[in-house]
Design a protein around this motif. Structure first.
Motif, PDB file in Angstrom:
ATOM      1  N   ASP A  31       0.846  -1.157   0.003  1.00  0.00           N
ATOM      2  CA  ASP A  31      -0.110  -0.091  -0.062  1.00  0.00           C
ATOM      3  C   ASP A  31       0.917   1.362  -0.085  1.00  0.00           C
ATOM      4  N   TRP A  32       2.139   1.234   0.620  1.00  0.00           N
ATOM      5  CA  TRP A  32       2.658   2.375   0.702  1.00  0.00           C
ATOM      6  C   TRP A  32       3.630   2.589  -0.368  1.00  0.00           C
ATOM      7  N   VAL A  33       3.915   1.475  -0.949  1.00  0.00           N
ATOM      8  CA  VAL A  33       4.838   1.922  -2.187  1.00  0.00           C
ATOM      9  C   VAL A  33       3.936   2.282  -3.339  1.00  0.00           C
ATOM     10  N   MET A  34       2.745   1.735  -3.720  1.00  0.00           N
ATOM     11  CA  MET A  34       1.604   1.844  -4.449  1.00  0.00           C
ATOM     12  C   MET A  34       1.332   3.774  -4.254  1.00  0.00           C
ATOM     13  N   GLY A  54       5.440 -12.741  -5.113  1.00  0.00           N
ATOM     14  CA  GLY A  54       5.213 -11.791  -6.191  1.00  0.00           C
ATOM     15  C   GLY A  54       4.066 -10.950  -6.024  1.00  0.00           C
ATOM     16  N   LEU A  55       3.567 -10.658  -4.800  1.00  0.00           N
ATOM     17  CA  LEU A  55       2.650  -9.799  -4.287  1.00  0.00           C
ATOM     18  C   LEU A  55       2.681  -8.406  -4.861  1.00  0.00           C
ATOM     19  N   MET A  56       3.822  -7.912  -4.814  1.00  0.00           N
ATOM     20  CA  MET A  56       4.146  -6.371  -4.928  1.00  0.00           C
ATOM     21  C   MET A  56       3.948  -6.292  -6.546  1.00  0.00           C
ATOM     22  N   LEU A  57       4.677  -7.500  -7.396  1.00  0.00           N
ATOM     23  CA  LEU A  57       4.645  -7.073  -8.869  1.00  0.00           C
ATOM     24  C   LEU A  57       3.240  -7.346  -9.172  1.00  0.00           C
ATOM     25  N   GLU A  58       2.378  -8.249  -8.519  1.00  0.00           N
ATOM     26  CA  GLU A  58       1.098  -8.490  -9.093  1.00  0.00           C
ATOM     27  C   GLU A  58       0.277  -7.211  -8.958  1.00  0.00           C
ATOM     28  N   HIS A  59       0.454  -6.416  -8.051  1.00  0.00           N
ATOM     29  CA  HIS A  59      -0.111  -5.136  -7.794  1.00  0.00           C
ATOM     30  C   HIS A  59       0.414  -4.027  -8.675  1.00  0.00           C
ATOM     31  N   ILE A  60       1.603  -4.246  -9.105  1.00  0.00           N
ATOM     32  CA  ILE A  60       1.958  -3.245 -10.161  1.00  0.00           C
ATOM     33  C   ILE A  60       1.218  -3.588 -11.288  1.00  0.00           C
ATOM     34  N   HIS A  61       1.505  -4.819 -11.688  1.00  0.00           N
ATOM     35  CA  HIS A  61       0.918  -5.214 -12.877  1.00  0.00           C
ATOM     36  C   HIS A  61      -0.446  -5.098 -13.211  1.00  0.00           C
ATOM     37  N   LYS A  63      -2.311  -2.457 -11.884  1.00  0.00           N
ATOM     38  CA  LYS A  63      -2.522  -0.859 -12.293  1.00  0.00           C
ATOM     39  C   LYS A  63      -1.699  -0.443 -13.460  1.00  0.00           C
ATOM     40  N   TRP A  64      -0.600  -0.966 -13.587  1.00  0.00           N
ATOM     41  CA  TRP A  64       0.251  -0.621 -14.839  1.00  0.00           C
ATOM     42  C   TRP A  64       0.502  -1.662 -15.720  1.00  0.00           C
ATOM     43  N   PRO A  65      -0.296  -2.514 -16.415  1.00  0.00           N
ATOM     44  CA  PRO A  65      -0.008  -3.734 -17.142  1.00  0.00           C
ATOM     45  C   PRO A  65       0.926  -3.550 -18.039  1.00  0.00           C
ATOM     46  N   GLY A  66       1.591  -2.383 -18.613  1.00  0.00           N
ATOM     47  CA  GLY A  66       2.688  -2.207 -19.498  1.00  0.00           C
ATOM     48  C   GLY A  66       4.064  -2.414 -19.146  1.00  0.00           C
ATOM     49  N   ILE A  67       4.274  -2.315 -17.904  1.00  0.00           N
ATOM     50  CA  ILE A  67       5.677  -2.263 -17.408  1.00  0.00           C
ATOM     51  C   ILE A  67       6.270  -3.583 -17.307  1.00  0.00           C
ATOM     52  N   GLU A  68       7.486  -3.659 -17.662  1.00  0.00           N
ATOM     53  CA  GLU A  68       8.354  -4.983 -17.505  1.00  0.00           C
ATOM     54  C   GLU A  68       8.765  -5.149 -16.319  1.00  0.00           C
ATOM     55  N   LEU A  69       8.458  -6.629 -15.884  1.00  0.00           N
ATOM     56  CA  LEU A  69       8.718  -6.880 -14.260  1.00  0.00           C
ATOM     57  C   LEU A  69       9.608  -7.997 -14.158  1.00  0.00           C
ATOM     58  N   LEU A  70      10.548  -7.720 -13.401  1.00  0.00           N
ATOM     59  CA  LEU A  70      11.428  -8.940 -13.202  1.00  0.00           C
ATOM     60  C   LEU A  70      11.562  -9.202 -11.511  1.00  0.00           C
ATOM     61  N   GLY A  71      11.342 -10.306 -10.870  1.00  0.00           N
ATOM     62  CA  GLY A  71      11.461 -10.583  -9.560  1.00  0.00           C
ATOM     63  C   GLY A  71      12.615 -11.596  -9.251  1.00  0.00           C
ATOM     64  N   VAL A  72      13.506 -11.296  -8.247  1.00  0.00           N
ATOM     65  CA  VAL A  72      14.559 -12.248  -7.875  1.00  0.00           C
ATOM     66  C   VAL A  72      14.058 -12.671  -6.222  1.00  0.00           C
ATOM     67  N   ASP A  73      14.447 -13.969  -6.256  1.00  0.00           N
ATOM     68  CA  ASP A  73      14.415 -14.552  -4.899  1.00  0.00           C
ATOM     69  C   ASP A  73      15.354 -15.672  -4.466  1.00  0.00           C
ATOM     70  N   ALA A  85       0.752 -16.906 -10.302  1.00  0.00           N
ATOM     71  CA  ALA A  85       0.040 -15.772 -10.128  1.00  0.00           C
ATOM     72  C   ALA A  85       0.175 -14.727 -11.276  1.00  0.00           C
ATOM     73  N   LEU A  86       1.529 -14.737 -11.871  1.00  0.00           N
ATOM     74  CA  LEU A  86       1.720 -13.768 -12.624  1.00  0.00           C
ATOM     75  C   LEU A  86       1.968 -14.354 -14.165  1.00  0.00           C
ATOM     76  N   ALA A  87       1.661 -15.529 -14.277  1.00  0.00           N
ATOM     77  CA  ALA A  87       1.725 -16.166 -15.840  1.00  0.00           C
ATOM     78  C   ALA A  87       2.744 -15.341 -16.683  1.00  0.00           C
ATOM     79  N   GLN A  88       2.218 -14.975 -17.797  1.00  0.00           N
ATOM     80  CA  GLN A  88       3.381 -14.430 -18.655  1.00  0.00           C
ATOM     81  C   GLN A  88       3.565 -12.766 -18.460  1.00  0.00           C
TER      82      GLN A  88
END
Length: 220
Positions: A31-34, A54-61, A63-73, A85-88
């Protein structure tokens, strides 16, 4: 001191219950980041270090579906849930962010997220330098971790959280502030202490990259 394999095993075992167990804690950060998402320069790429499920990335996608997302863990099991959760919509890489060979192939991004990661690291200085290298010009870093605000966190820090194989200790906010000031690599746009429940306290920062004369400050 923290051990990568111990951290990986810990989160692999936690993955089935992670989202439910840490729901309010993670949602407070989301919520704070958004609410503080950069609007002066529309981000096109996002790197989430320690993305978990991927919760943070899911929220970003969403709201802004065109952003290129990369998650590392570190945890393959957590990344499997993120991929489901994020498929493609996003890419994911499993690895150790204190391994220079691994981080060398991570791309610079307009927004870099490091949320509740630093207490797992052996070298917070190195991590701050890494964040500076990975964020693009005029980019934004969101950095968060435990705060020792409140009696519950202070007692747990003293009696429950000794240094171990999965964490250093709970970083109080003044340690993160001191490290940031020492490095002089970022300016602080916004900061807050989040209170998702009666116990947890999270120090969070929105940071702006500062130009470093002569290139990289140190090897990362």
């Amino acid at each position: 001191m923290p051990d990568f394999n111990a951290i990986k095993q810990h989160y692999d075992s936690l993955s089935p219950i992670y989202e439910a167990h840490w729901a309010s804690y993670n949602q407070a950060q989301v919520d704070w980041v958004m609410a503080h998402w950069p609007v002066n320069k529309k981000p096109e790429t996002v790197l989430d270090i320690g993305c978990g499920t991927g919760l943070m990335l899911e929220h970003i996608h969403q709201k802004w579906p065109g952003i290129e997302l990369l998650g590392v863990d570190a945890s393959g099991s957590m990344l499997q849930k993120a991929e489901g959760a994020l498929a493609q919509a996003a890419s994911f890489q499993e690895g150790n962010i204190e391994d220079g060979d691994f981080t060398a192939q991570l791309p610079p991004s307009d927004v870099v997220l490091s949320l509740s990661v630093s207490h797992h690291l052996n070298d917070i200085d190195r991590h701050i330098r890494l964040l500076h290298r990975l964020v693009g010009e005029n980019g934004t870093v969101f950095l968060a971790d435990f705060s020792l605000d409140g009696w519950g966190m202070k007692l747990a820090h003293r009696y429950v959280w000794p240094r171990g194989k999965t964490y250093q200790t709970a970083f109080p906010q003044w340690i993160l502030m001191k490290k940031l000031a020492e490095k002089s690599l970022f300016s602080v746009r916004n900061s807050a202490i989040l209170k998702p429940d009666w116990f947890w306290r999270i120090q969070i920062y929105e940071l702006e990259q500062l130009f470093v004369r002569g290139g990289e400050p140190e090897d990362v």
